[in-house]
Every structure is written in structure tokens, then in C-alpha cells.
Design a protein around this motif. Structure first.
Motif, PDB file in Angstrom:
ATOM      1  N   ILE A 172      -9.320  10.680 -26.016  1.00 37.77           N
ATOM      2  CA  ILE A 172      -8.172  10.681 -25.111  1.00 37.77           C
ATOM      3  C   ILE A 172      -8.487  11.608 -23.947  1.00 37.77           C
ATOM      4  N   THR A 173      -8.099  11.199 -22.732  1.00 42.58           N
ATOM      5  CA  THR A 173      -8.418  11.973 -21.542  1.00 42.58           C
ATOM      6  C   THR A 173      -7.283  11.880 -20.538  1.00 42.58           C
ATOM      7  N   GLY A 174      -7.103  12.932 -19.761  1.00 42.23           N
ATOM      8  CA  GLY A 174      -6.071  12.915 -18.736  1.00 42.23           C
ATOM      9  C   GLY A 174      -6.156  14.134 -17.848  1.00 42.23           C
ATOM     10  N   LYS A 175      -5.362  14.090 -16.774  1.00 47.43           N
ATOM     11  CA  LYS A 175      -5.308  15.183 -15.805  1.00 47.43           C
ATOM     12  C   LYS A 175      -3.887  15.721 -15.693  1.00 47.43           C
ATOM     13  N   SER A 176      -3.756  17.043 -15.519  1.00 47.08           N
ATOM     14  CA  SER A 176      -2.471  17.689 -15.331  1.00 47.08           C
ATOM     15  C   SER A 176      -1.606  17.483 -16.575  1.00 47.08           C
ATOM     16  N   GLY A 204     -10.683  11.692 -31.981  1.00 44.68           N
ATOM     17  CA  GLY A 204     -11.777  12.559 -32.389  1.00 44.68           C
ATOM     18  C   GLY A 204     -12.470  13.253 -31.245  1.00 44.68           C
ATOM     19  N   ALA A 205     -11.958  13.086 -30.018  1.00 44.79           N
ATOM     20  CA  ALA A 205     -12.547  13.746 -28.855  1.00 44.79           C
ATOM     21  C   ALA A 205     -11.493  13.772 -27.753  1.00 44.79           C
ATOM     22  N   LEU A 206     -11.652  14.715 -26.817  1.00 42.10           N
ATOM     23  CA  LEU A 206     -10.683  14.814 -25.731  1.00 42.10           C
ATOM     24  C   LEU A 206     -11.346  15.338 -24.468  1.00 42.10           C
ATOM     25  N   ALA A 207     -10.700  15.013 -23.340  1.00 41.70           N
ATOM     26  CA  ALA A 207     -11.060  15.609 -22.053  1.00 41.70           C
ATOM     27  C   ALA A 207      -9.781  15.970 -21.328  1.00 41.70           C
ATOM     28  N   THR A 208      -9.723  17.189 -20.813  1.00 43.09           N
ATOM     29  CA  THR A 208      -8.571  17.649 -20.050  1.00 43.09           C
ATOM     30  C   THR A 208      -9.024  18.151 -18.690  1.00 43.09           C
ATOM     31  N   HIS A 209      -8.470  17.555 -17.644  1.00 48.77           N
ATOM     32  CA  HIS A 209      -8.727  17.987 -16.273  1.00 48.77           C
ATOM     33  C   HIS A 209      -7.497  18.724 -15.767  1.00 48.77           C
ATOM     34  N   ALA A 210      -7.619  20.022 -15.553  1.00 49.50           N
ATOM     35  CA  ALA A 210      -6.504  20.828 -15.054  1.00 49.50           C
ATOM     36  C   ALA A 210      -5.242  20.552 -15.858  1.00 49.50           C
ATOM     37  N   GLY A 211      -5.383  20.518 -17.166  1.00 52.10           N
ATOM     38  CA  GLY A 211      -4.245  20.246 -18.030  1.00 52.10           C
ATOM     39  C   GLY A 211      -3.281  21.421 -18.101  1.00 52.10           C
ATOM     40  N   ASP A 212      -2.003  21.121 -18.261  1.00 48.86           N
ATOM     41  CA  ASP A 212      -0.978  22.161 -18.336  1.00 48.86           C
ATOM     42  C   ASP A 212      -1.264  23.069 -19.531  1.00 48.86           C
ATOM     43  N   ALA A 213      -1.470  24.347 -19.265  1.00 47.02           N
ATOM     44  CA  ALA A 213      -1.765  25.307 -20.318  1.00 47.02           C
ATOM     45  C   ALA A 213      -1.549  26.703 -19.756  1.00 47.02           C
ATOM     46  N   LEU A 214      -1.382  27.658 -20.651  1.00 44.38           N
ATOM     47  CA  LEU A 214      -1.061  29.038 -20.297  1.00 44.38           C
ATOM     48  C   LEU A 214       0.212  29.047 -19.453  1.00 44.38           C
ATOM     49  N   PHE A 215       1.307  28.720 -20.110  1.00 45.89           N
ATOM     50  CA  PHE A 215       2.576  28.506 -19.418  1.00 45.89           C
ATOM     51  C   PHE A 215       3.062  29.747 -18.677  1.00 45.89           C
ATOM     52  N   ILE A 268     -13.315  20.396 -20.838  1.00 47.69           N
ATOM     53  CA  ILE A 268     -12.274  21.181 -20.181  1.00 47.69           C
ATOM     54  C   ILE A 268     -12.757  21.508 -18.774  1.00 47.69           C
ATOM     55  N   ASP A 269     -11.973  21.146 -17.760  1.00 47.83           N
ATOM     56  CA  ASP A 269     -12.338  21.577 -16.411  1.00 47.83           C
ATOM     57  C   ASP A 269     -11.095  21.770 -15.553  1.00 47.83           C
ATOM     58  N   ALA A 270     -11.283  22.395 -14.396  1.00 45.10           N
ATOM     59  CA  ALA A 270     -10.189  22.616 -13.444  1.00 45.10           C
ATOM     60  C   ALA A 270     -10.791  23.162 -12.156  1.00 45.10           C
ATOM     61  N   GLY A 271     -10.050  22.992 -11.069  1.00 44.27           N
ATOM     62  CA  GLY A 271     -10.469  23.554  -9.788  1.00 44.27           C
ATOM     63  C   GLY A 271     -10.128  25.029  -9.688  1.00 44.27           C
ATOM     64  N   THR A 272     -10.999  25.798  -9.054  1.00 46.50           N
ATOM     65  CA  THR A 272     -10.804  27.243  -8.955  1.00 46.50           C
ATOM     66  C   THR A 272      -9.672  27.618  -8.013  1.00 46.50           C
ATOM     67  N   ALA A 315      -6.437  15.402  -5.863  1.00 49.51           N
ATOM     68  CA  ALA A 315      -7.622  14.656  -5.409  1.00 49.51           C
ATOM     69  C   ALA A 315      -8.894  15.070  -6.143  1.00 49.51           C
ATOM     70  N   ILE A 316      -8.810  15.167  -7.453  1.00 49.21           N
ATOM     71  CA  ILE A 316      -9.999  15.485  -8.246  1.00 49.21           C
ATOM     72  C   ILE A 316     -10.394  14.305  -9.133  1.00 49.21           C
ATOM     73  N   GLU A 317     -10.032  13.096  -8.684  1.00 53.62           N
ATOM     74  CA  GLU A 317     -10.328  11.909  -9.503  1.00 53.62           C
ATOM     75  C   GLU A 317     -11.831  11.681  -9.664  1.00 53.62           C
ATOM     76  N   TYR A 318     -12.646  12.265  -8.784  1.00 58.08           N
ATOM     77  CA  TYR A 318     -14.098  12.114  -8.913  1.00 58.08           C
ATOM     78  C   TYR A 318     -14.634  12.815 -10.153  1.00 58.08           C
ATOM     79  N   ARG A 319     -13.837  13.676 -10.757  1.00 52.60           N
ATOM     80  CA  ARG A 319     -14.251  14.342 -11.983  1.00 52.60           C
ATOM     81  C   ARG A 319     -14.095  13.445 -13.211  1.00 52.60           C
ATOM     82  N   TYR A 320     -13.189  12.486 -13.132  1.00 50.63           N
ATOM     83  CA  TYR A 320     -12.849  11.696 -14.330  1.00 50.63           C
ATOM     84  C   TYR A 320     -14.037  10.906 -14.877  1.00 50.63           C
ATOM     85  N   PRO A 321     -14.833  10.214 -14.026  1.00 50.49           N
ATOM     86  CA  PRO A 321     -15.964   9.477 -14.593  1.00 50.49           C
ATOM     87  C   PRO A 321     -17.008  10.383 -15.247  1.00 50.49           C
TER      88      PRO A 321
END
Length: 347
Positions: A145-149, A167-178, A284-288, A326-332
Motif C-alpha cells: 500500500i502506498t500514498g502521499k500526505s 506486507g509492505a508500504l510506502a509513505t510520501h510526506a505522510g501525516d505523522a508527528l501530530f 519513507i520520504d518527504a521534502g525538507t 508537486a512531488i508526484e515524481y517520487r511515486y514511481p
């Protein structure tokens, strides 16, 4: 970059799923939902071959048809994913694009008396529907499962809640550390409510639904907080509890309900740490320069994943130079990485 869609090397099926979990949901939103299922090149040629599957979920306000949206000089994610498979940069996989829109803008992919049973919809109805109709490898070790924000949030929490499904995941700038992502916004939202709606969310909702949404500058920020509260802190009768008072100060008993669903805190609990240790891959990734400080959330989740005992060779963590949008280039990149790690499991 050509401003129109090229022919796919694979095939995208468009269908509608009738979800038992969403029937009678408290918002009265449709229980029939569109779904897109991407089949990689060669799927129709070898009718005996089965494939791993990757489920793609969207951020807050995401609607399925947005995946077809085009911006100048850039390609939509489904096109980039298809091109990646066509070039042979990843083992072939079935990619499922899931709709979880609600009339408050999103569901956080949780079961909640405020929005509906979107966790069950995803893990039971959608996964079951796909496995019954396509040649997936119907096993958690061949499913990611994968998603952004908010989609990245959904990827983290659904993998922890249902390690029997994913059994696997990818999170792009996922909501965390509230504490970093959400709490700093509360005083501004309290001010918006005070100045425009006499401090009342009911007045805001009535106004928002009685005109063109987005025509006041505070619209989306107020609705976003309400949507999160609908997912995180709705009572059993559907009453939505806001985590701050009229002055923007925390309401501790409500805020604790939010924190209990923060992926960083969830990962520290023994049952969810065990679920994370079972993952074949965690991206796990995110923009600085993320405007909601979700780079800090990504770092905190990476630390929690390490503390849970997930081996380093199963984790890919990266901070890159970008904001939240605009970080959709990270998804592939994550999709290819996941496909390589799902391949080889035959069930």
C-alpha cells in the motif's frame, strides 16, 4: 512533454465497486465507488501468470479522477508508472487506484462513526474485489500500500492495523508527528471560527455547504481540521469533537484521541511494532521544506520503525529538496522499489 495522454503499454480498467462497508455511512456518501486497476504489459498474454499488487491511496481532498489531471511539463502518476513498467525498471505488478472521497474531503482510511468504515472498505471490500477479478497473488507478502500526505498516513496505519492484508508500504510526506503537523495550526483555526462564525463549527459547515466552496480563504483549512476530527475523535453517536477550544488551546481528552492514532505513537505500541517487523519493505520520504513539517514526521516515523526492530535493509528513508506539493515524481521510485521487494513471493 506532450500535453495529452500517450497510449499505455499496459491497460487501465475502470470499474465500480459496491462496498458493503460503506452502506449507510453517517455522511450519506455513495457506497458505490469508482476504482481503477492497472494491468502491466504482458498481463493479457500469459493467462497463467499471477502478479503482486500495489494499492495507491490519495491525500486529503483526493478524488480518483484527479489521477488523470495534467500539469504543464509533467506527467500524471499513472502514465509515469506505466512508462516505468514498459521500460522494464521494475517487475510487473497490478496497481490499484482507490477512491475514498467523503463529503468532508477525506476519511484518513479509518473506521470512524464520524465518516464511515473506510478502513474496512479498503482492506476487505476493495482488496477482496480485486483478488476475485484479477490474477493477483492473494497474499499479504505480495501486496503493498502506498500514498502521499493523508494517503501516506493511510499507508502507515493500515499496514500496522492489518499486517495480514499488507506486507509492505510506502509513505510520501505522510501525516505523522501530530504535535508538529497539526497542533501549531489550531490557534489560527480558532481565530477563523471566532472572526467568521462566532466560534461555531456548525455555523461554518452550514455556510460552507450553502455556497461555492473555497470562496473564503479559510474554507479548506477549517474543513481539513473538521475532517481529521471526524476520523480521529468522533463519538459513537457521530458527534465530532474538535481538539482545541475557543482560544486555540488543546482540549486534552480530545487531543489524546488524535495522538493515539499518530503513526509515530502507534509504532511504539507492541502490537504495531510487531506488525512493522513483519513488513517486507517500508519506504519513507518527504521534502525538507514541507509546509506541514512532515519531513519531521517522516524522520520521527523512521526512528520509530527502527526502534520497533525493522531491519535497515527493509527500509528506504530519504529527505529531498521540496515542499509538500508537486512531488508526484517520487511515486514511481517507491513503486519500483516495492515491486522489486514483492517479487519472488509465489504464495
Amino acid at each position: 512533454m506532450l500535453p495529452w495522454s500517450p497510449d499505455f503499454a499496459g491497460r487501465m480498467d475502470h470499474a465500480v465497486i459496491d462496498s458493503p462497508a460503506l452502506r449507510g455511512n453517517p455522511l450519506g456518501d455513495p457506497h458505490e465507488r469508482p476504482i481503477w486497476v492497472y494491468l502491466p504489459p504482458g498481463y493479457d498474454d500469459d493467462t497463467d501468470r499471477r502478479y503482486p499488487s500495489v494499492y495507491v491511496i490519495q491525500g486529503y481532498t483526493g478524488q480518483l479522477t484527479m489521477w488523470a489531471g495534467r500539469t504543464p511539463f509533467r506527467r500524471p502518476y499513472p502514465e509515469m508508472a506505466d512508462a516505468m513498467f514498459a521500460r522494464g525498471e521494475a517487475p510487473p505488478a497490478i496497481v490499484v487506484y482507490v477512491d475514498a472521497w467523503t463529503s468532508v474531503g477525506g476519511s484518513q482510511y479509518l473506521d470512524s462513526p464520524g465518516t464511515g468504515r473506510y478502513h474496512t472498505y479498503l482492506c476487505e471490500d476493495v482488496v477482496g474485489w480485486v483478488d476475485a477479478r484479477y490474477r493477483t497473488i492473494p497474499a499479504r507478502d505480495a501486496r503493498a500500500i502506498t500514498g502521499k500526505s493523508s494517503g501516506g498516513y493511510g499507508a502507515m496505519v493500515n499496514a500496522m492495523l492489518r499486517p495480514d492484508v499488507f506486507g509492505a508500504l510506502a509513505t510520501h510526506a505522510g501525516d505523522a508527528l501530530f504535535e508538529a503537523a497539526h497542533q501549531p495550526t489550531f490557534p489560527a483555526r480558532a481565530r477563523d471560527l471566532r472572526d467568521l462564525y462566532e466560534g461555531s463549527y456548525d455555523r461554518f459547515l452550514a455556510d460552507f455547504r450553502g455556497r461555492i466552496p473555497g470562496t473564503r480563504s479559510s474554507d479548506m483549512q477549517l474543513m481539513e481540521i473538521y475532517a481529521y476530527a471526524s476520523a480521529y475523535s468522533a463519538d459513537d453517536d457521530g458527534t465530532v469533537r474538535i481538539p482545541f477550544d475557543a482560544n486555540g488551546a488543546l482540549v486534552p481528552e480530545v487531543w489524546e484521541r488524535w495522538l493515539a492514532l499518530d503513526p509515530v505513537r502507534m509504532a511504539r505500541r507492541p502490537e504495531y511494532a510487531e506488525a512493522l517487523r513483519s513488513m517486507r519493505a517500508v519506504w519513507i520520504d518527504a521534502g525538507t521544506r514541507d509546509e506541514w513539517y512532515l519531513d519531521l514526521g517522516a524522520t520521527a516515523f523512521r526512528e520509530a520503525v527502527a526502534a520497533a526492530g525493522v531491519p535497515d535493509d527493509r527500509v528506504r528513508f530519504e529527505l529531498f529538496d521540496a515542499g509538500h506539493m508537486a512531488i508526484e515524481y517520487r511515486y514511481p521510485l517507491a513503486l519500483a522499489w516495492l515491486c522489486h521487494r514483492l517479487t519472488g513471493f509465489s504464495g
